[in-house]
Design a protein around this motif. Structure first.
Motif, short mmCIF file in Angstrom:
data_model
loop_
_atom_site.label_atom_id
_atom_site.label_comp_id
_atom_site.label_asym_id
_atom_site.label_seq_id
_atom_site.Cartn_x
_atom_site.Cartn_y
_atom_site.Cartn_z
N ALA A 83 0.82 -1.23 0.10
CA ALA A 83 -0.06 -0.14 -0.17
C ALA A 83 0.69 1.30 -0.03
CB ALA A 83 -0.92 -0.03 1.03
N GLY A 84 0.51 2.26 -0.94
CA GLY A 84 1.19 3.41 -0.93
C GLY A 84 2.39 3.55 -1.70
N ALA A 85 2.67 2.30 -2.34
CA ALA A 85 3.93 2.06 -3.06
C ALA A 85 3.74 2.88 -4.66
CB ALA A 85 4.14 0.57 -3.96
N GLY A 86 2.69 3.39 -5.14
CA GLY A 86 2.57 4.04 -6.35
C GLY A 86 3.28 5.52 -6.41
N ALA A 87 3.44 6.27 -5.30
CA ALA A 87 4.06 7.57 -5.36
C ALA A 87 5.48 7.26 -5.18
CB ALA A 87 3.45 8.05 -4.08
N MET A 88 5.91 6.34 -4.47
CA MET A 88 7.39 6.15 -4.51
C MET A 88 7.93 5.70 -5.75
SD MET A 88 7.30 4.30 -0.64
CE MET A 88 9.22 4.23 -0.55
N ILE A 89 7.03 4.85 -6.39
CA ILE A 89 7.53 4.30 -7.67
C ILE A 89 7.58 5.16 -8.60
CG2 ILE A 89 6.95 2.74 -9.57
CD1 ILE A 89 6.04 0.73 -7.32
N ASP A 90 6.67 6.22 -8.71
CA ASP A 90 6.49 7.05 -9.76
C ASP A 90 7.59 8.40 -9.32
OD1 ASP A 90 4.50 6.22 -11.13
OD2 ASP A 90 2.81 7.42 -10.24
N ALA A 91 8.14 8.35 -8.01
CA ALA A 91 9.21 9.41 -7.88
C ALA A 91 10.56 8.75 -8.26
CB ALA A 91 9.16 9.64 -6.31
N ARG A 151 9.25 -1.74 -16.28
CA ARG A 151 8.12 -2.65 -16.21
C ARG A 151 8.18 -3.79 -17.36
NH1 ARG A 151 4.23 0.15 -12.92
NH2 ARG A 151 4.44 2.28 -12.58
N PHE A 152 7.21 -4.66 -17.24
CA PHE A 152 7.31 -5.91 -17.94
C PHE A 152 6.20 -5.91 -19.02
CE2 PHE A 152 10.06 -6.48 -14.50
CZ PHE A 152 11.17 -7.03 -14.86
N ASN A 153 6.50 -6.31 -20.29
CA ASN A 153 5.46 -6.86 -21.28
C ASN A 153 4.45 -5.80 -21.59
OD1 ASN A 153 6.96 -9.06 -21.98
ND2 ASN A 153 6.08 -10.28 -20.28
N ASP A 154 2.98 -6.29 -21.25
CA ASP A 154 1.88 -5.21 -21.25
C ASP A 154 1.83 -4.11 -20.10
OD1 ASP A 154 1.09 -6.82 -19.11
OD2 ASP A 154 -0.64 -7.58 -20.34
N CYS A 155 2.83 -4.52 -19.27
CA CYS A 155 2.75 -3.17 -17.99
C CYS A 155 1.70 -3.26 -17.32
CB CYS A 155 3.00 -1.92 -18.60
SG CYS A 155 4.38 -1.68 -19.79
N ARG A 156 0.92 -4.41 -17.00
CA ARG A 156 -0.27 -4.45 -16.27
C ARG A 156 -0.23 -4.03 -14.80
NH1 ARG A 156 1.04 -10.01 -17.31
NH2 ARG A 156 1.25 -11.38 -15.53
N SER A 157 1.41 -3.86 -14.48
CA SER A 157 1.66 -3.27 -13.09
C SER A 157 1.12 -1.83 -12.84
CB SER A 157 3.14 -3.53 -12.83
OG SER A 157 3.58 -2.77 -13.80
N VAL A 158 0.79 -1.13 -14.09
CA VAL A 158 0.39 0.20 -13.91
C VAL A 158 -0.95 0.14 -13.02
CG1 VAL A 158 -0.64 2.08 -15.25
CG2 VAL A 158 1.56 1.10 -15.71
N GLY A 159 -1.02 1.07 -12.25
CA GLY A 159 -2.16 1.22 -11.26
C GLY A 159 -1.66 1.63 -9.81
N ALA A 160 -1.78 0.45 -9.09
CA ALA A 160 -1.68 0.62 -7.71
C ALA A 160 0.14 0.93 -7.44
CB ALA A 160 -1.89 -0.71 -6.90
N SER A 161 0.75 0.45 -8.47
CA SER A 161 2.17 0.74 -8.48
C SER A 161 2.67 2.05 -9.31
CB SER A 161 2.97 -0.54 -9.13
OG SER A 161 2.55 -0.71 -10.55
N GLY A 162 1.73 2.87 -9.68
CA GLY A 162 2.00 4.12 -10.20
C GLY A 162 1.84 4.03 -11.75
N THR A 163 2.17 5.12 -12.55
CA THR A 163 2.07 4.90 -13.80
C THR A 163 3.50 5.22 -14.61
OG1 THR A 163 1.57 7.45 -14.02
CG2 THR A 163 -0.07 5.84 -13.65
N LYS A 164 4.44 5.72 -14.02
CA LYS A 164 5.57 6.20 -14.69
C LYS A 164 6.36 4.99 -15.25
CE LYS A 164 10.09 8.24 -14.11
NZ LYS A 164 11.30 8.99 -13.26
N THR A 165 6.67 5.11 -16.52
CA THR A 165 7.21 3.93 -17.12
C THR A 165 8.56 4.38 -18.09
OG1 THR A 165 4.93 2.71 -17.21
CG2 THR A 165 6.94 1.84 -18.57
N ASP A 166 9.73 3.99 -17.83
CA ASP A 166 10.81 4.56 -18.60
C ASP A 166 11.42 3.27 -19.60
OD1 ASP A 166 11.19 7.25 -17.34
OD2 ASP A 166 11.69 6.12 -15.63
N ILE A 167 11.37 2.27 -19.16
CA ILE A 167 11.87 0.95 -19.72
C ILE A 167 10.62 -0.07 -19.72
CG2 ILE A 167 13.46 -0.65 -20.08
CD1 ILE A 167 15.45 1.13 -18.66
N VAL A 168 10.48 -0.48 -20.96
CA VAL A 168 9.64 -1.78 -20.64
C VAL A 168 10.52 -3.16 -21.40
CG1 VAL A 168 7.52 -2.81 -22.01
CG2 VAL A 168 7.39 -0.50 -21.36
N ALA A 169 10.43 -3.93 -20.35
CA ALA A 169 11.27 -5.20 -20.73
C ALA A 169 10.23 -6.19 -21.22
CB ALA A 169 12.02 -5.76 -19.72
#
Length: 207
Positions: free
Chosen positions: A17-25, A31-49
């Motif tokens: 809980a609360g990880a999104g802001a820390m990840i975006d900072a 992130r990986f593949n279709d980036c389905r981690s976006v959401g609770a884990s923030g939105t920032k994405t620099d590299i897609v593996a």
């Protein structure tokens, strides 16, 4: 205390809980593949593996992956699998896992073409990284497996060639569960060792 970049490697599992802001900072978010981690884990994405072989690659290239907002935000695409290495693995995998007939089909050039057409960089993680991961995991007596997970390959690559000694490498969304032919139990043990050595850390948040 680390004084370099904060590099977040975000898997597709649960995040605190609360990880999104820390990840975006963070300075760099992978992130990986279709980036389905976006959401609770923030939105920032620099590299897609991406898993650039087999059905996952074909599904991404033939679907909405190219228009995915996280993918469009990224400045670099990493192809996790060396086409040459996987071509060499094809015959043995066909004997061991006959259901994986298309597992080694290589779509690296398609991801490279997409990256070039959209002004992104593209790189392929070296086969040597994969081979070193296999050796490292052998210490933990894994059950028979096809290949390490993309997450484990990216972690190893970041530690060996992307991060500097001053960078803070942080993992989020790594449950170490999934496809039964990845050695997740051994990968969890290996990551725990890397954390104990101070090579990386898992993201922990206060509720």
């Amino acid at each position: 205390m680390k004084t370099g970049r904060i590099i977040m490697i975000v898997g597709n599992g649960d995040v605190p809980a609360g990880a999104g802001a820390m990840i975006d900072a963070a300075d760099v978010v992978i992130r990986f593949n279709d980036c389905r981690s976006v959401g609770a884990s923030g939105t920032k994405t620099d590299i897609v593996a991406v898993c650039n072989t087999g059905r996952p690659a074909l599904s991404m290239l033939g679907g909405s992956w190219k228009s995915n907002s996280a993918v469009r935000q990224a400045w670099e695409i990493w192809s996790v699998r060396s086409g040459g290495k996987f071509a060499n693995m094809r015959a043995e995998l066909a004997k061991t896992y006959p259901d994986l007939g298309d597992f080694c089909d290589d779509y690296t050039t398609d991801f490279e073409s997409f990256a070039q057409a959209t002004g992104r960089r593209h790189r392929v993680i070296a086969a040597a990284v994969h081979e070193q991961v296999d050796r490292d995991l052998a210490r933990f007596g894994p059950a028979p497996y096809a290949v390490p997970s993309s997450g484990m390959i990216v972690i190893a690559d970041v530690l060996s060639s992307f991060a500097t000694r001053d960078d803070d490498v942080v993992l989020a969304g790594f449950d170490h569960f999934g496809w039964e032919l990845h050695p997740f139990a051994a990968e969890r043990q290996f990551v725990d060792v890397l954390a104990a050595e101070g090579r990386l850390r898992r993201l922990l948040c206060r509720s």
